[in-house]
Design an enzyme around this catalytic site. Structure first.
Site, PDB file in Angstrom:
ATOM      1  N   GLY A  13       0.767  -1.227   0.000  1.00 39.48           N
ATOM      2  CA  GLY A  13       0.000   0.000   0.000  1.00 39.48           C
ATOM      3  C   GLY A  13       0.801   1.281   0.000  1.00 39.48           C
ATOM      4  O   GLY A  13       2.013   1.297  -0.246  1.00 39.48           O
ATOM      5  N   THR A  20       4.458  -1.290   7.774  1.00 33.96           N
ATOM      6  CA  THR A  20       5.510  -1.836   8.635  1.00 33.96           C
ATOM      7  C   THR A  20       5.006  -2.058  10.051  1.00 33.96           C
ATOM      8  O   THR A  20       5.301  -3.086  10.676  1.00 33.96           O
ATOM      9  CB  THR A  20       6.734  -0.905   8.643  1.00 33.96           C
ATOM     10  OG1 THR A  20       7.193  -0.707   7.300  1.00 33.96           O
ATOM     11  CG2 THR A  20       7.866  -1.502   9.461  1.00 33.96           C
ATOM     12  N   ASP A  39      11.819  -2.592   2.041  1.00 33.14           N
ATOM     13  CA  ASP A  39      12.857  -1.554   2.136  1.00 33.14           C
ATOM     14  C   ASP A  39      14.266  -2.145   2.203  1.00 33.14           C
ATOM     15  O   ASP A  39      15.246  -1.448   1.907  1.00 33.14           O
ATOM     16  CB  ASP A  39      12.620  -0.673   3.365  1.00 33.14           C
ATOM     17  CG  ASP A  39      11.466   0.292   3.178  1.00 33.14           C
ATOM     18  OD1 ASP A  39      10.914   0.350   2.065  1.00 33.14           O
ATOM     19  OD2 ASP A  39      11.113   0.989   4.151  1.00 33.14           O
ATOM     20  N   ARG A 155       3.806  11.650   5.720  1.00 40.66           N
ATOM     21  CA  ARG A 155       5.097  11.616   5.018  1.00 40.66           C
ATOM     22  C   ARG A 155       6.005  12.738   5.507  1.00 40.66           C
ATOM     23  O   ARG A 155       7.217  12.575   5.646  1.00 40.66           O
ATOM     24  CB  ARG A 155       4.868  11.742   3.516  1.00 40.66           C
ATOM     25  CG  ARG A 155       6.147  11.721   2.664  1.00 40.66           C
ATOM     26  CD  ARG A 155       6.561  10.349   2.292  1.00 40.66           C
ATOM     27  NE  ARG A 155       7.780  10.345   1.493  1.00 40.66           N
ATOM     28  CZ  ARG A 155       8.197   9.319   0.766  1.00 40.66           C
ATOM     29  NH1 ARG A 155       7.505   8.194   0.745  1.00 40.66           N
ATOM     30  NH2 ARG A 155       9.316   9.379   0.079  1.00 40.66           N
TER      31      ARG A 155
END
Length: 213
Positions: A13, A20, A39, A155
């Site tokens: 997503g 995470t 990642d 973000r």
């Protein structure tokens, strides 16, 4: 229940959507589990395979091509295969009737999953369902979405290495997410979607695991 007694979950997503955190909470609750974080598979920043965005003078890290997806898929396949000889499913798991003594549905589900002997592989990342060889390995598929405002707000609180340059979210992170989400909706079946208003995501996933085992 899959014949191999290994269950692979995809948690995919938008950036900062809680992928995470969800994967880590499941891993903490399920001792017989393993997390693969996308990642960990980014190419080195000097790798020539990265896509360069000239107007930003920055790498586009939000595309499938920024990651070694072949290596990730192979690692998951190897780990899954290594678990097959280790899985022990009790011949009689009728002891699950004891769950009436447990405090709530979450612990009932955890008890049943543990009693099954199933090994849970949790794969999380922003585009794992956009890579067909990896998506095909997953038994349960989840996609976490956010609206633009909430995604941008989250973000801006995160620090990346290398850090986002000005305009990166607007020109790369968000547009790429929209493309990837659209592609998943059009090409991947049996995906369950959650958004910023969804509560108890982990509980919902645990219930789905119990249903399939």
């Amino acid at each position: 229940m899959p014949d191999n007694k290994v269950l692979v979950l995809a948690i995919c997503g938008a950036t900062c959507s809680g992928k995470t955190s969800t994967a880590n909470e499941l891993n903490k609750l399920l001792p017989n589990s393993k997390v693969f974080n996308q990642d960990d598979y980014f190419f080195d920043v000097n790798d020539s395979r990265h896509v360069w965005i000239p107007e930003l003078n920055h790498i586009n890290f939000d595309v499938v091509g920024s990651l070694d997806m072949d290596r990730m898929t192979n690692d998951i396949k190897e780990h899954t295969a290594s678990q097959l000889s280790r899985i022990h499913v009790p011949e009689d798991i009728s002891a699950c009737d004891q769950v009436v003594c447990l405090p709530n549905k979450k612990y009932e589900n955890l008890y049943k999953i543990k009693a099954s002997g199933c090994h849970i592989v949790i794969v999380e990342g922003f585009c794992i369902l956009n890579y067909k060889p990896l998506a095909d390995l997953c038994d349960l598929k989840y996609y976490l979405t956010l609206n633009y405002e909430e995604c941008f707000k989250r973000r801006m609180k995160r620090v990346y290495e290398p850090p986002d340059c000005p305009g990166y979210f607007e020109k790369c992170a968000w547009p790429e997410h929209l493309k990837q989400a659209s592609e998943v909706k059009q090409t991947v079946q049996n995906v369950k979607y959650f958004n910023e208003d969804t509560v108890n995501i982990v509980d919902k996933i645990l219930s789905d695991i119990v249903d399939i085992i």
